[in-house]
Scaffold this motif. Structure first.
Motif, PDB file in Angstrom:
ATOM      1  N   MET A 177       0.840  -1.168   0.000  1.00  8.76           N
ATOM      2  CA  MET A 177       0.000   0.000   0.000  1.00  8.76           C
ATOM      3  C   MET A 177       0.889   1.236   0.000  1.00  8.76           C
ATOM      4  O   MET A 177       1.849   1.318   0.751  1.00  8.76           O
ATOM      5  N   ALA A 178       0.583   2.179  -0.845  1.00 11.73           N
ATOM      6  CA  ALA A 178       1.408   3.384  -1.003  1.00 11.73           C
ATOM      7  C   ALA A 178       1.108   4.389   0.100  1.00 11.73           C
ATOM      8  O   ALA A 178      -0.030   4.548   0.534  1.00 11.73           O
ATOM      9  N   SER A 179       2.150   5.065   0.561  1.00 12.67           N
ATOM     10  CA  SER A 179       1.989   6.121   1.567  1.00 12.67           C
ATOM     11  C   SER A 179       1.679   7.433   0.867  1.00 12.67           C
ATOM     12  O   SER A 179       2.208   7.724  -0.198  1.00 12.67           O
ATOM     13  N   VAL A 180       0.845   8.221   1.483  1.00  8.78           N
ATOM     14  CA  VAL A 180       0.487   9.517   0.935  1.00  8.78           C
ATOM     15  C   VAL A 180       0.975  10.581   1.898  1.00  8.78           C
ATOM     16  O   VAL A 180       0.640  10.561   3.078  1.00  8.78           O
ATOM     17  N   TYR A 181       1.817  11.499   1.397  1.00  6.38           N
ATOM     18  CA  TYR A 181       2.350  12.587   2.211  1.00  6.38           C
ATOM     19  C   TYR A 181       1.714  13.886   1.765  1.00  6.38           C
ATOM     20  O   TYR A 181       1.592  14.155   0.573  1.00  6.38           O
ATOM     21  N   ALA A 182       1.335  14.679   2.734  1.00  3.21           N
ATOM     22  CA  ALA A 182       0.729  15.970   2.419  1.00  3.21           C
ATOM     23  C   ALA A 182       1.820  17.021   2.288  1.00  3.21           C
ATOM     24  O   ALA A 182       2.670  17.162   3.156  1.00  3.21           O
ATOM     25  N   ILE A 183       1.813  17.744   1.184  1.00  2.51           N
ATOM     26  CA  ILE A 183       2.721  18.863   0.979  1.00  2.51           C
ATOM     27  C   ILE A 183       1.886  20.118   1.113  1.00  2.51           C
ATOM     28  O   ILE A 183       0.998  20.377   0.310  1.00  2.51           O
ATOM     29  N   ASN A 184       2.159  20.882   2.180  1.00  2.00           N
ATOM     30  CA  ASN A 184       1.381  22.085   2.456  1.00  2.00           C
ATOM     31  C   ASN A 184       1.868  23.237   1.597  1.00  2.00           C
ATOM     32  O   ASN A 184       3.023  23.619   1.657  1.00  2.00           O
ATOM     33  N   LYS A 185       0.975  23.805   0.813  1.00  2.00           N
ATOM     34  CA  LYS A 185       1.312  24.972   0.007  1.00  2.00           C
ATOM     35  C   LYS A 185       0.055  25.812  -0.139  1.00  2.00           C
ATOM     36  O   LYS A 185      -0.917  25.386  -0.713  1.00  2.00           O
ATOM     37  N   GLY A 186       0.117  27.015   0.405  1.00  2.00           N
ATOM     38  CA  GLY A 186      -0.982  27.943   0.264  1.00  2.00           C
ATOM     39  C   GLY A 186      -0.678  28.946  -0.832  1.00  2.00           C
ATOM     40  O   GLY A 186       0.311  28.848  -1.543  1.00  2.00           O
ATOM     41  N   ILE A 187      -1.511  29.948  -0.946  1.00  2.00           N
ATOM     42  CA  ILE A 187      -1.302  30.985  -1.942  1.00  2.00           C
ATOM     43  C   ILE A 187      -0.100  31.825  -1.535  1.00  2.00           C
ATOM     44  O   ILE A 187       0.009  32.281  -0.413  1.00  2.00           O
ATOM     45  N   ASN A 188       0.818  32.031  -2.481  1.00  2.76           N
ATOM     46  CA  ASN A 188       2.044  32.817  -2.286  1.00  2.76           C
ATOM     47  C   ASN A 188       2.923  32.285  -1.148  1.00  2.76           C
ATOM     48  O   ASN A 188       3.635  33.041  -0.507  1.00  2.76           O
ATOM     49  N   LYS A 189       2.883  31.004  -0.895  1.00  2.00           N
ATOM     50  CA  LYS A 189       3.742  30.414   0.113  1.00  2.00           C
ATOM     51  C   LYS A 189       4.624  29.368  -0.557  1.00  2.00           C
ATOM     52  O   LYS A 189       4.247  28.768  -1.553  1.00  2.00           O
ATOM     53  N   SER A 190       5.805  29.167   0.011  1.00  2.00           N
ATOM     54  CA  SER A 190       6.703  28.172  -0.553  1.00  2.00           C
ATOM     55  C   SER A 190       6.282  26.774  -0.098  1.00  2.00           C
ATOM     56  O   SER A 190       5.504  26.611   0.838  1.00  2.00           O
ATOM     57  N   VAL A 191       6.851  25.781  -0.746  1.00  2.00           N
ATOM     58  CA  VAL A 191       6.547  24.394  -0.418  1.00  2.00           C
ATOM     59  C   VAL A 191       7.120  24.077   0.954  1.00  2.00           C
ATOM     60  O   VAL A 191       8.238  24.449   1.288  1.00  2.00           O
ATOM     61  N   GLU A 192       6.341  23.372   1.758  1.00  2.00           N
ATOM     62  CA  GLU A 192       6.796  22.931   3.074  1.00  2.00           C
ATOM     63  C   GLU A 192       6.483  21.451   3.203  1.00  2.00           C
ATOM     64  O   GLU A 192       5.377  21.007   2.911  1.00  2.00           O
ATOM     65  N   PHE A 193       7.477  20.671   3.612  1.00  2.00           N
ATOM     66  CA  PHE A 193       7.314  19.228   3.737  1.00  2.00           C
ATOM     67  C   PHE A 193       7.909  18.787   5.061  1.00  2.00           C
ATOM     68  O   PHE A 193       9.111  18.902   5.281  1.00  2.00           O
ATOM     69  N   LYS A 194       7.062  18.304   5.948  1.00  2.00           N
ATOM     70  CA  LYS A 194       7.478  17.814   7.269  1.00  2.00           C
ATOM     71  C   LYS A 194       8.319  18.847   8.029  1.00  2.00           C
ATOM     72  O   LYS A 194       9.287  18.510   8.696  1.00  2.00           O
TER      73      LYS A 194
END
Length: 107
Positions: free
Chosen positions: A1-18
């Protein structure tokens, strides 16, 4: 089963991961790739497998600690601003007043 990671990115915000922001994700990925190459080189040379694993685990935990520390300390653009501020000269010296006495010719 594949893991799904959430990458938080809002409007005008940079990518944030963990908790890692912007370019620090790339720094961590490059460091992990370097550790993989180091492990392969040590294993091919003939170093004991358990010693290789101990070296890579120690270096990997140091890498993760350092990258997360830089991400928390400098933030998204802070490290680039720090490097740019180091290239600004402290003093501009002019030994002649000729520059101020004769204005440049306008063409």
């Amino acid at each position: 089963m594949a893991s799904v990671y959430a990458i938080n990115k809002g409007i005008n915000k940079s990518v944030e991961f963990k908790g890692l922001k912007a370019q620090y994700i790339w720094y961590l990925g490059g460091g992990i790739l370097g550790l993989l190459v180091l492990f392969a080189a040590l294993y091919i040379i003939g170093v004991n497998q358990y010693i290789c694993i101990a070296i890579i685990l120690t270096a990997g935990s140091g890498l993760v600690y350092k990258v997360y520390g830089m991400s928390n300390k400098y933030g998204e653009h802070g490290m680039m601003k720090l490097m740019a501020s180091r290239s600004i000269p402290k003093v501009v010296k002019c030994n002649s007043r000729k520059v101020f006495r004769k204005p440049a010719n306008k063409r």
